[in-house]
Design a protein around this motif. Structure first.
Motif, PDB file in Angstrom:
ATOM      1  N   TYR A  50       0.867  -1.187   0.000  1.00 59.34           N
ATOM      2  CA  TYR A  50       0.000   0.000   0.000  1.00 59.34           C
ATOM      3  C   TYR A  50       0.905   1.238   0.000  1.00 59.34           C
ATOM      4  N   GLY A  51       0.342   2.398  -0.398  1.00 60.58           N
ATOM      5  CA  GLY A  51       1.061   3.656  -0.150  1.00 60.58           C
ATOM      6  C   GLY A  51       1.981   4.115  -1.264  1.00 60.58           C
ATOM      7  N   CYS A  52       3.062   4.748  -0.847  1.00 64.00           N
ATOM      8  CA  CYS A  52       3.882   5.545  -1.763  1.00 64.00           C
ATOM      9  C   CYS A  52       4.929   4.708  -2.498  1.00 64.00           C
ATOM     10  N   ALA A  89       0.701   4.414   6.465  1.00 67.32           N
ATOM     11  CA  ALA A  89       0.048   5.011   7.627  1.00 67.32           C
ATOM     12  C   ALA A  89      -0.340   6.468   7.394  1.00 67.32           C
ATOM     13  N   VAL A  90      -0.228   6.921   6.148  1.00 67.69           N
ATOM     14  CA  VAL A  90      -0.298   8.359   5.923  1.00 67.69           C
ATOM     15  C   VAL A  90      -1.677   8.946   6.220  1.00 67.69           C
ATOM     16  N   ARG A  91      -2.723   8.157   5.980  1.00 68.53           N
ATOM     17  CA  ARG A  91      -4.079   8.599   6.315  1.00 68.53           C
ATOM     18  C   ARG A  91      -4.854   7.435   6.928  1.00 68.53           C
ATOM     19  N   ILE A 206       2.812  11.778   9.596  1.00 72.71           N
ATOM     20  CA  ILE A 206       3.324  10.681  10.421  1.00 72.71           C
ATOM     21  C   ILE A 206       4.684  10.173   9.898  1.00 72.71           C
ATOM     22  N   VAL A 207       5.005  10.533   8.663  1.00 66.65           N
ATOM     23  CA  VAL A 207       6.177   9.926   8.002  1.00 66.65           C
ATOM     24  C   VAL A 207       7.497  10.095   8.770  1.00 66.65           C
ATOM     25  N   PRO A 208       7.796  11.283   9.327  1.00 67.05           N
ATOM     26  CA  PRO A 208       9.062  11.396  10.068  1.00 67.05           C
ATOM     27  C   PRO A 208       9.150  10.408  11.233  1.00 67.05           C
TER      28      PRO A 208
HETATM   29 FE1  SF4 Z   1       4.903   6.023   2.192  1.00 66.67          FE
HETATM   30 FE2  SF4 Z   1       4.196   7.804   4.014  1.00 66.67          FE
HETATM   31 FE3  SF4 Z   1       2.562   5.804   3.446  1.00 66.67          FE
HETATM   32 FE4  SF4 Z   1       4.848   5.390   4.774  1.00 66.67          FE
HETATM   33  S1  SF4 Z   1       3.116   6.613   5.474  1.00 66.67           S
HETATM   34  S2  SF4 Z   1       4.037   4.186   3.060  1.00 66.67           S
HETATM   35  S3  SF4 Z   1       6.211   6.867   3.831  1.00 66.67           S
HETATM   36  S4  SF4 Z   1       3.120   7.436   2.076  1.00 66.67           S
END
Ligand code: SF4
Ligand code: 5AD
Length: 480
Positions: A50-52, A89-91, A206-208
């Motif tokens: 999932y995600g980026c 975990a971004v959203r 949350i990324v940092p």
């Molecule tokens: Fe990527 Fe940010 Fe999602 Fe982690 S929280 S997977 S860094 S988008």
């Protein structure tokens, strides 16, 4: 949930700490002891990411390690001996999807009592989430975080041979580990990590916490990777970092990202892309290099987040909207055909109607080729999650709908400028909808579906645009 001996659980407070200590760059640390080599023999894994793009790239390393252990891939959860969810975990809605999936996967234990469930990625770094998972989804066998993916073989050994439930999440980043196995999911374009982590601490993000402190890879290692990709026939690399502009700062590297971009361009790879750039430290030197090299693609993802300087300040973005506009104008002036995409958050705590209208105004000003738009989602442990919020959810939804309408309008307008133009397209493959139609991307990152004369995956072909839609272009291949 009862903490088991040997578990390492996530700790958000520890994850927030930043030190000046430079992360060691380690070569040749990944080895596979004899007893692990056949761990997955005859077994199948199902991996879902999932995600980026950073997570996608991690997925390629996870797949690489699993296949080295002898596991074979499967697309069917019902066939799998190991199900690994590489999470984001971004959203909150990204997390809800994973929790839903975890719940529904549980049924597989009925038909296959030995199936193993594992979870990694950004959600694994969140204290509250891990507690919930261990309480509600006790069928999970393994949880590990973003800082120790290279431990996967050993972690699996503990699960599969020692029959332990394993939780190993570190909240402090460790080393930059080179030479990990990788199974690239494409044969003509590749992700290349240039740095890990983020030190910006935007107040909503949350990324940092989940990805730790900024750590750059050595320039020689990155360039060597690009050169080996060229050797293997790759035509495009995307340089990846949470904020690529910070590249090299932790290593005190002179020239930073501009220098890396230039050296990457000099390798001669036909296409270089990069993501993501923070508007705050987008240097003139970077603009100059992008303008000077034909193989650096004229496409910039430049997240604006809000059009209002007061909101930007509370978001901790370190630029005003005037500064964003100035940067945008500067890039446009130096790279006239440049395409732009952006990220926008609506409904940040206490965003007023007037402030939202300023977001609409920046979209009018920049006329983005594409924008990823989101409703603000409070992330536990971040400063913004502690703010009171007077904006009702329905208002946020209405704002998102209004915003999307203008975003779509400009996406279409930008695409319409391509009518009858001849563009270069890197061929990705046959269109999913029609086997006679090929698809690929222009230098400016426009998706093109085109009828072909003679095209193969990985070719860069010329296409005349015959029809412009909001999210794609249609065309026909032309010969020189
Ligand atoms: Fe990527 Fe940010 Fe999602 Fe982690 S929280 S997977 S860094 S988008
Ligand atoms: N709520 C909504 N959107 C968010 N993003 C990051 N954190 C949040 C959040 N808490 C968006 C930003 C970022 C993109 C990757 O996700 O726009 O640029």
């Amino acid at each position: 949930m009862k903490k088991q001996p040997g578990w390492a659980l996530p700790d958000l407070k520890a994850a927030q700490v930043r030190t000046n200590r430079q992360s060691p760059i380690r070569h040749e640390v990944f080895t596979l002891p004899e007893q692990l080599r056949r761990l997955g023999a005859g077994k199948k894994y199902y991996l879902r990411t999932y995600g980026c793009q950073a997570n996608e790239r991690d997925g390629e390393t996870l797949a690489g390690m699993l296949e080295l252990l002898g596991f074979a891939p499967t697309q069917e959860t019902a066939d799998a001996d190991l199900i690994l969810l590489n999470t984001c975990a971004v959203r909150k809605n990204a997390e809800d999807k994973v929790l839903g999936e975890l719940g529904s996967l549980k049924r597989l234990r009925k038909t296959n009592p030995d199936v193993l469930f594992a979870l990694c990625g950004c959600m694994a770094q969140e204290e509250a989430i891990v507690t919930t998972i261990l309480e509600k989804f006790s069928h999970i066998n393994l949880i590990f975080g973003t800082h120790n993916i290279h431990h996967l073989p050993d972690l699996l050994y503990r699960v599969m041979v020692d029959h332990k439930q394993v939780v190993e999440v570190y909240s402090q980043e460790g080393e930059v580990v080179e030479e990990l196995p990788v199974k690239r999911f494409a044969s003509h374009k590749a992700w290349v990590n240039i740095m890990y982590g983020c030190d910006k601490f935007c107040t909503y993000c949350i990324v940092p916490y989940t990805r730790g402190k900024e750590r750059s890879r050595a320039m020689e290692d990155i360039l060597a990777e690009i050169r080996s990709l060229i050797q293997a026939g790759y035509k495009e690399v995307t340089l990846l970092g949470q904020n690529v502009n910070s590249y090299g700062k932790d290593l005190h590297l002179e020239g930073g990202f501009a220098k890396l971009l230039e050296e990457s361009a000099k390798t001669g790879i036909p296409r270089i892309r990069f993501t993501t750039s923070h508007p705050w430290d987008f240097s003139d030197a970077m603009i100059d290099v992008i303008a000077r090299y034909d193989n650096i693609m004229p496409f910039i993802h430049l997240p604006v987040q809000s059009g209002d300087s007061d909101i930007l300040k509370i978001m901790g973005r370190r630029y005003t909207i005037e500064q964003y506009r100035e940067l945008y104008d500067k890039i446009r002036a130096r790279i006239p055909d440049c395409a732009f995409s952006t990220d926008i958050i609506v409904g940040f705590p206490n965003e007023s109607e007037g402030q939202f209208e300023k977001t609409m105004a920046i979209v009018d000003y920049c006329q983005f080729d594409n924008a990823y738009t989101f409703i603000y989602s409070p992330r536990e442990g971040t400063p913004a999650a502690m703010m009171t919020d007077n904006v009702p959810f329905e208002v946020k939804q209405q704002r998102l709908a209004r915003l999307n309408e203008v975003v779509n309008r400009y996406a279409r307008l930008r695409n319409e400028a391509y009518q009858d133009r001849i563009v270069k397209v890197l061929v990705d493959g046959v269109s999913k909808k029609n086997p006679h139609v090929y698809s690929g991307y222009t230098e400016t990152n426009k998706l093109v579906n085109f009828t072909n004369i003679n095209a193969q995956i990985g070719d860069i072909v010329k296409v005349r645009i015959t029809e412009c839609k909001t999210w794609s272009l249609d065309g026909e291949q032309v010969m020189d």
